[in-house]
Design a protein around this motif. Structure first.
Motif, PDB file in Angstrom:
ATOM      1  N   THR A 141       0.801  -1.176   0.016  1.00  0.00           N
ATOM      2  CA  THR A 141      -0.018  -0.143  -0.093  1.00  0.00           C
ATOM      3  C   THR A 141       0.810   1.214   0.069  1.00  0.00           C
ATOM      4  OG1 THR A 141      -1.937  -1.420   1.273  1.00  0.00           O
ATOM      5  CG2 THR A 141      -1.803   1.200   1.168  1.00  0.00           C
ATOM      6  N   ALA A 142       1.793   1.083   1.016  1.00  0.00           N
ATOM      7  CA  ALA A 142       2.810   2.428   0.906  1.00  0.00           C
ATOM      8  C   ALA A 142       3.287   2.405  -0.296  1.00  0.00           C
ATOM      9  CB  ALA A 142       3.775   2.235   2.161  1.00  0.00           C
ATOM     10  N   LEU A 143       3.780   1.467  -1.040  1.00  0.00           N
ATOM     11  CA  LEU A 143       4.408   1.616  -2.430  1.00  0.00           C
ATOM     12  C   LEU A 143       3.596   2.229  -3.527  1.00  0.00           C
ATOM     13  CD1 LEU A 143       6.898   0.645  -4.098  1.00  0.00           C
ATOM     14  CD2 LEU A 143       5.810  -1.392  -4.337  1.00  0.00           C
ATOM     15  N   ASN A 144       2.395   1.959  -3.368  1.00  0.00           N
ATOM     16  CA  ASN A 144       1.404   2.523  -4.307  1.00  0.00           C
ATOM     17  C   ASN A 144       1.132   4.015  -4.282  1.00  0.00           C
ATOM     18  OD1 ASN A 144       0.082   0.488  -6.535  1.00  0.00           O
ATOM     19  ND2 ASN A 144       0.648  -0.700  -4.653  1.00  0.00           N
ATOM     20  N   THR A 145       1.090   4.167  -2.820  1.00  0.00           N
ATOM     21  CA  THR A 145       1.087   5.689  -2.385  1.00  0.00           C
ATOM     22  C   THR A 145       2.375   6.505  -3.022  1.00  0.00           C
ATOM     23  OG1 THR A 145      -0.306   5.142  -0.549  1.00  0.00           O
ATOM     24  CG2 THR A 145       0.925   7.127  -0.643  1.00  0.00           C
ATOM     25  N   VAL A 146       3.425   6.063  -2.755  1.00  0.00           N
ATOM     26  CA  VAL A 146       4.568   6.592  -3.365  1.00  0.00           C
ATOM     27  C   VAL A 146       4.579   6.903  -4.825  1.00  0.00           C
ATOM     28  CG1 VAL A 146       6.947   6.561  -3.523  1.00  0.00           C
ATOM     29  CG2 VAL A 146       6.042   6.131  -1.280  1.00  0.00           C
ATOM     30  N   ILE A 147       4.214   5.622  -5.596  1.00  0.00           N
ATOM     31  CA  ILE A 147       4.124   5.804  -6.810  1.00  0.00           C
ATOM     32  C   ILE A 147       3.235   6.754  -7.545  1.00  0.00           C
ATOM     33  CG2 ILE A 147       3.638   4.356  -9.041  1.00  0.00           C
ATOM     34  CD1 ILE A 147       4.628   1.716  -7.400  1.00  0.00           C
ATOM     35  N   ASP A 148       2.169   6.590  -6.998  1.00  0.00           N
ATOM     36  CA  ASP A 148       1.070   7.721  -7.290  1.00  0.00           C
ATOM     37  C   ASP A 148       1.602   9.196  -7.222  1.00  0.00           C
ATOM     38  OD1 ASP A 148      -1.692   8.571  -7.912  1.00  0.00           O
ATOM     39  OD2 ASP A 148      -1.757   9.213  -5.923  1.00  0.00           O
ATOM     40  N   ALA A 149       2.387   9.524  -6.147  1.00  0.00           N
ATOM     41  CA  ALA A 149       3.023  10.683  -5.754  1.00  0.00           C
ATOM     42  C   ALA A 149       4.135  11.160  -6.849  1.00  0.00           C
ATOM     43  CB  ALA A 149       3.699  10.639  -4.539  1.00  0.00           C
ATOM     44  N   ILE A 150       4.988  10.136  -7.273  1.00  0.00           N
ATOM     45  CA  ILE A 150       5.895  10.325  -8.363  1.00  0.00           C
ATOM     46  C   ILE A 150       5.268  10.368  -9.313  1.00  0.00           C
ATOM     47  CG2 ILE A 150       7.563   8.918  -9.701  1.00  0.00           C
ATOM     48  CD1 ILE A 150       8.333   7.195  -7.161  1.00  0.00           C
ATOM     49  N   ASP A 151       4.283   9.948 -10.011  1.00  0.00           N
ATOM     50  CA  ASP A 151       3.474  10.094 -11.137  1.00  0.00           C
ATOM     51  C   ASP A 151       2.828  11.384 -11.356  1.00  0.00           C
ATOM     52  OD1 ASP A 151       3.957   7.551 -12.049  1.00  0.00           O
ATOM     53  OD2 ASP A 151       2.028   6.891 -11.739  1.00  0.00           O
ATOM     54  N   LYS A 152       2.661  12.212 -10.197  1.00  0.00           N
ATOM     55  CA  LYS A 152       2.150  13.298 -10.256  1.00  0.00           C
ATOM     56  C   LYS A 152       3.244  14.507 -10.286  1.00  0.00           C
ATOM     57  CE  LYS A 152      -2.377  12.749  -7.681  1.00  0.00           C
ATOM     58  NZ  LYS A 152      -2.507  11.272  -7.928  1.00  0.00           N
ATOM     59  N   ILE A 153       4.180  14.021  -9.235  1.00  0.00           N
ATOM     60  CA  ILE A 153       5.296  14.906  -9.554  1.00  0.00           C
ATOM     61  C   ILE A 153       5.877  15.153 -11.005  1.00  0.00           C
ATOM     62  CG2 ILE A 153       7.744  15.337  -8.720  1.00  0.00           C
ATOM     63  CD1 ILE A 153       6.508  14.451  -5.670  1.00  0.00           C
ATOM     64  N   ARG A 154       6.126  13.853 -11.607  1.00  0.00           N
ATOM     65  CA  ARG A 154       6.612  14.020 -12.681  1.00  0.00           C
ATOM     66  C   ARG A 154       5.847  14.960 -13.718  1.00  0.00           C
ATOM     67  NH1 ARG A 154      10.330  10.918 -15.252  1.00  0.00           N
ATOM     68  NH2 ARG A 154      10.394   9.367 -13.698  1.00  0.00           N
ATOM     69  N   ASP A 155       4.637  14.839 -13.564  1.00  0.00           N
ATOM     70  CA  ASP A 155       3.749  15.986 -14.325  1.00  0.00           C
ATOM     71  C   ASP A 155       4.363  17.153 -14.435  1.00  0.00           C
ATOM     72  OD1 ASP A 155       2.228  13.769 -15.422  1.00  0.00           O
ATOM     73  OD2 ASP A 155       0.503  14.235 -14.142  1.00  0.00           O
ATOM     74  N   THR A 156       4.396  17.749 -13.140  1.00  0.00           N
ATOM     75  CA  THR A 156       5.017  19.388 -12.920  1.00  0.00           C
ATOM     76  C   THR A 156       6.363  19.475 -13.203  1.00  0.00           C
ATOM     77  OG1 THR A 156       4.916  20.994 -11.351  1.00  0.00           O
ATOM     78  CG2 THR A 156       5.654  18.870 -10.326  1.00  0.00           C
ATOM     79  N   ALA A 157       7.071  18.291 -13.141  1.00  0.00           N
ATOM     80  CA  ALA A 157       8.637  18.378 -13.241  1.00  0.00           C
ATOM     81  C   ALA A 157       8.729  18.404 -14.931  1.00  0.00           C
ATOM     82  CB  ALA A 157       9.229  16.993 -12.689  1.00  0.00           C
ATOM     83  N   SER A 158       8.008  17.716 -15.701  1.00  0.00           N
ATOM     84  CA  SER A 158       7.963  17.731 -17.076  1.00  0.00           C
ATOM     85  C   SER A 158       7.565  19.323 -17.629  1.00  0.00           C
ATOM     86  CB  SER A 158       7.450  16.724 -17.725  1.00  0.00           C
ATOM     87  OG  SER A 158       6.062  16.695 -17.549  1.00  0.00           O
ATOM     88  N   SER A 159       6.754  19.811 -16.937  1.00  0.00           N
ATOM     89  CA  SER A 159       6.004  21.133 -17.314  1.00  0.00           C
ATOM     90  C   SER A 159       7.126  22.195 -16.944  1.00  0.00           C
ATOM     91  CB  SER A 159       4.796  21.202 -16.509  1.00  0.00           C
ATOM     92  OG  SER A 159       3.881  20.328 -16.653  1.00  0.00           O
ATOM     93  N   HIS A 160       7.909  22.264 -15.912  1.00  0.00           N
ATOM     94  CA  HIS A 160       8.721  23.197 -15.686  1.00  0.00           C
ATOM     95  C   HIS A 160      10.135  22.958 -15.765  1.00  0.00           C
ATOM     96  CE1 HIS A 160       5.854  25.654 -13.755  1.00  0.00           C
ATOM     97  NE2 HIS A 160       4.918  24.370 -13.295  1.00  0.00           N
ATOM     98  N   ASP A 161      10.725  21.851 -16.487  1.00  0.00           N
ATOM     99  CA  ASP A 161      11.835  21.345 -16.594  1.00  0.00           C
ATOM    100  C   ASP A 161      12.938  21.248 -15.701  1.00  0.00           C
ATOM    101  OD1 ASP A 161      11.491  21.151 -19.249  1.00  0.00           O
ATOM    102  OD2 ASP A 161      12.181  23.135 -20.094  1.00  0.00           O
ATOM    103  N   ARG A 162      12.359  20.614 -14.550  1.00  0.00           N
ATOM    104  CA  ARG A 162      12.817  20.692 -13.317  1.00  0.00           C
ATOM    105  C   ARG A 162      13.408  19.103 -12.836  1.00  0.00           C
ATOM    106  NH1 ARG A 162       8.307  24.479 -10.259  1.00  0.00           N
ATOM    107  NH2 ARG A 162       9.624  26.463 -10.470  1.00  0.00           N
ATOM    108  N   THR A 163      14.431  19.323 -11.900  1.00  0.00           N
ATOM    109  CA  THR A 163      14.730  17.986 -11.249  1.00  0.00           C
ATOM    110  C   THR A 163      14.211  18.112  -9.900  1.00  0.00           C
ATOM    111  OG1 THR A 163      16.828  17.699 -12.392  1.00  0.00           O
ATOM    112  CG2 THR A 163      16.976  16.737 -10.259  1.00  0.00           C
ATOM    113  N   PHE A 164      13.502  16.551  -9.630  1.00  0.00           N
ATOM    114  CA  PHE A 164      12.920  16.595  -8.294  1.00  0.00           C
ATOM    115  C   PHE A 164      13.433  15.590  -7.623  1.00  0.00           C
ATOM    116  CE2 PHE A 164       9.228  19.432  -9.643  1.00  0.00           C
ATOM    117  CZ  PHE A 164       8.564  19.614  -8.399  1.00  0.00           C
ATOM    118  N   VAL A 165      13.831  15.806  -6.327  1.00  0.00           N
ATOM    119  CA  VAL A 165      14.311  14.873  -5.347  1.00  0.00           C
ATOM    120  C   VAL A 165      13.193  14.508  -4.411  1.00  0.00           C
ATOM    121  CG1 VAL A 165      15.796  14.601  -3.294  1.00  0.00           C
ATOM    122  CG2 VAL A 165      16.508  15.865  -5.195  1.00  0.00           C
TER     123      VAL A 165
END
Length: 319
Positions: A141-165
């Protein structure tokens, strides 16, 4: 045994309620009385113990957290505290105890076992760091929560050409970071089980940028360092626009996945079977989709290891 108890201890994990439900209903099915210890080992010491019925665990299989509540208890680490706990168990006529939690919870079960009181440990922690089982309750469950967050963060990372930690939980284990990073297509994954080279990471990011890659995702396990500390180090090596996200306790909540519900149900039922067989001092787990159990003292003596083949694969796929 005619009367057993169940408690949850340490950090909560999605699926703990499903495990408690399985323990309660499996016991009642076989004519065994079942008592719930509320508030972990602290509740055991204070005698916060109540009989549970079939209806006590109705409509909880889908709920995160633990309806028995949980707490950390320094007093139970002492012989005096353990003695108080055993007194309460005897007072309520409880002959065996199922303990659901992580390694700290297992240490308490181990102590009771050494005092001659039969316990069975069920691995419940999102960290997936308990020896003797391939998976712990809550990890999926925790793993899927993290994956969901990664997918959302990747959207904004690609929109702004950023590196996300992204900093994830796991304590001293890298399982969440590794599995989520691989499933989420992270460019870099940092786990406590392996060293990292900041210059090599910066070099790979720069090479990706040169071939037209504008954004990157880096997953940092909390056992390595904080995400903010890593982000600071990365900025010293590169001039990339970097943002840091710490997911925190959101990883411990939420509706448990089907995998966690089934795993918890199987482990809970097996724990009751072991006590009914008179086999206390055990820890249950899953290996190759089969239920297994170990001597709880021997299990704690083992060291959890991360799958380094997965780690190697993550590096090969993130070129």
């Amino acid at each position: 045994m005619k009367r057993i108890g169940v408690l949850t201890s340490g950090g909560d994990a999605p699926g703990m309620n499903a495990a408690v439900r399985a323990v309660v209903r499996k016991a009642i099915y076989h004519g065994v009385e079942i008592y719930g210890v509320f508030g972990g080992y602290a509740g055991l010491i204070s005698g916060n113990i109540r009989k549970l019925e079939l209806g006590s665990v109705g409509d909880i299989i889908h709920r995160g957290g633990t309806f028995l509540y949980s707490a950390r208890c320094e007093e139970f680490k002492t012989k005096e505290g353990q003695g108080k706990g055993i007194e309460q168990l005897k007072k309520h006529g409880i002959e065996g105890l199922v303990v659901i939690g992580g390694d700290g919870s297992y240490m308490g079960a181990k102590a009771l076992t050494e005092h001659g009181f039969p316990c069975v440990g069920i691995p419940g922690t999102i960290d997936n760091d308990i020896p003797g089982t391939e998976f712990t309750i809550g990890f999926d469950t925790a793993l899927n929560t993290v994956i969901d967050a990664i997918d959302k963060i990747r959207d904004t990372a690609s929109s702004h050409d950023r590196t996300f930690v992204i900093e994830v939980m796991g304590r001293n284990a890298g399982d969440i970071a590794l599995w989520a990073g691989l499933a989420g297509g992270a460019e870099t994954i940092l786990i406590p089980e392996d060293e990292y080279d900041m210059k090599e990471i910066a070099s790979r990011l720069k090479k990706g940028h040169e071939r037209g890659k504008k954004h990157s995702i880096i997953i940092v396990a909390e056992g390595v360092m904080s995400g903010y500390e890593f982000g600071k180090q990365l900025k010293e090596e590169t001039d990339f626009d970097t943002r840091v996200t710490v997911l925190g306790h959101v990883q411990r909540g939420g509706t448990p996945t089907a995998f966690d519900r089934v795993l918890a149900s199987r482990l809970g039922a097996r724990a009751v079977e072991l006590l009914m067989e008179g086999r206390g001092g055990r820890a249950v787990g899953i290996e190759k989709n089969q239920m297994v159990d170990y001597d709880i003292i021997e299990a704690l003596a083992k060291k959890h290891t991360v799958d380094l083949n997965l780690y190697k694969l993550s590096k090969e796929l993130s070129i």
